[in-house]
Design an enzyme around this catalytic site. Structure first.
Site, PDB file in Angstrom:
ATOM      1  CE  LYS A  43       0.720   3.680  -3.946  1.00 39.01           C
ATOM      2  NZ  LYS A  43       1.697   4.197  -4.873  1.00 39.01           N
ATOM      3  CG  ASP A  53       3.042   0.454  -1.724  1.00 36.02           C
ATOM      4  OD1 ASP A  53       3.980   0.914  -1.030  1.00 36.02           O
ATOM      5  OD2 ASP A  53       2.870   0.745  -2.921  1.00 36.02           O
TER       6      ASP A  53
END
Ligand code: ATP
Length: 281
Positions: free
Chosen positions: A11, A137
């Site tokens: 990401k 996350d």
């Protein structure tokens, strides 16, 4: 079926505001996160021999119970009260401790993979709750959409699909400890928290939000991060930012060709990790 091979994407953060600190020490954040198609490959196999094994040949990635993929498997097996054996092989393509979420994505992928292999039918919501106990996350990679992440990163809101964009990732390989970055951060009273547009219809609108509070810690200590940003700008990037706690910097380009020209330029006189990737919706 007792073996599954899955891709675990990296990401990037277009926005990382640190909004406060909770009494338990965790920082509260406001992030915009998107997945990109640089992926680790995770092979998960069920076996009759109880216990969990994790193997990964990459430098800096622990084997066995220190690997976050091991912790993910342990947590899911405990949740399912299963004593089946699990072997996990990780082929690492995402640079380690780079601000690209590699470990969190591996953990999320193990949760999703075991849910399927063991036919547990756990909802994404339940998997995200389990994932949050492993790392802030992890839920984002189970959510699987570009998101606004709040809280410590676990409160996710889907953002409208963004236009496709080519991203050049540049990692200079300096060691940046995430814990050190957050410890060193000076919290300020931010007055500009409302600058987020409602829509992201053009790459320019995404560029208008680019901001990472953690650069205030990493850039003074590692000026190479600012050097990469200005080099990518000079090479035609529409926007540049450090991702997560760094040290990876990304540049945004409207075409693969433009990103590749910049990548080749950076590679000609450095030994930095560079790759051109595409955003995933
Ligand atoms: P964070 O911001 O949470 O540190 P990151 O994306 O910067 O994330 P990761 O690549 O996830 O960094 O690695 C962070 C640390 O976690 C590494 O120092 C590594 O030793 C450890 N680790 C444990 N399991 C893994 C894994 N499967 N992949 C990568 N690192 C792992």
């Amino acid at each position: 079926m007792n073996t599954l091979t899955l891709s675990a994407p990296a990401k990037i953060n277009y926005l990382l505001d640190v909004t406060g600190k909770r009494p338990d020490g965790y920082h509260t954040l406001r992030m915009i996160m998107q997945r990109v198609n640089l992926c680790d490959e995770i092979t998960i196999s069920l076996t009759d021999n109880p216990g969990i094994t994790v193997s990964c040949s990459s430098k800096g990635v622990p084997n066995g119970s220190d690997n976050i993929a091991w912790k993910a498997a342990r947590t899911l097996l405990d949740h399912a009260r299963s004593e089946i054996g699990v072997n996990i092989e990780i082929s690492k393509n995402i640079p380690v401790a780079a601000g690209l979420g590699g470990g969190s994505s591996d953990a999320a992928t193990v949760l999703m993979g075991l849910n399927e292999l063991l036919q547990l039918s756990l909802t994404d919501q339940t998997l995200m709750e389990i994932g949050c106990t492993l790392g802030a996350d992890v839920p984002f990679f189970i959510f699987k959409h570009t998101a606004l992440a709040e809280g410590i990163g676990e409160k996710l809101t889907r953002l409208p699909d963004m236009p496709k964009c080519w991203i050049l990732l540049v990692n200079p390989g300096v060691h940046v400890s995430t814990a050190w970055v957050y410890r060193s951060l000076q919290l300020t009273n931010r007055g500009d928290l409302n600058r987020m547009p409602q829509l992201f219809e053009s790459i320019e609108q995404i560029v208008s939000v680019l901001s990472n509070d953690l650069e205030s810690v990493t850039i003074p200590a590692f000026p190479v991060i600012a050097d990469i940003k200005s080099r990518l700008k000079n090479l035609g990037a529409i926007g540049t930012l450090m991702s997560g706690s760094g040290p990876t910097v990304f540049g945004m380009f409207k075409s693969f060709e433009a990103a590749e020209i910049a990548r080749q330029d950076v590679s000609k006189d450095t030994d930095w990790f560079t790759v051109t990737v595409e955003t995933l919706i």
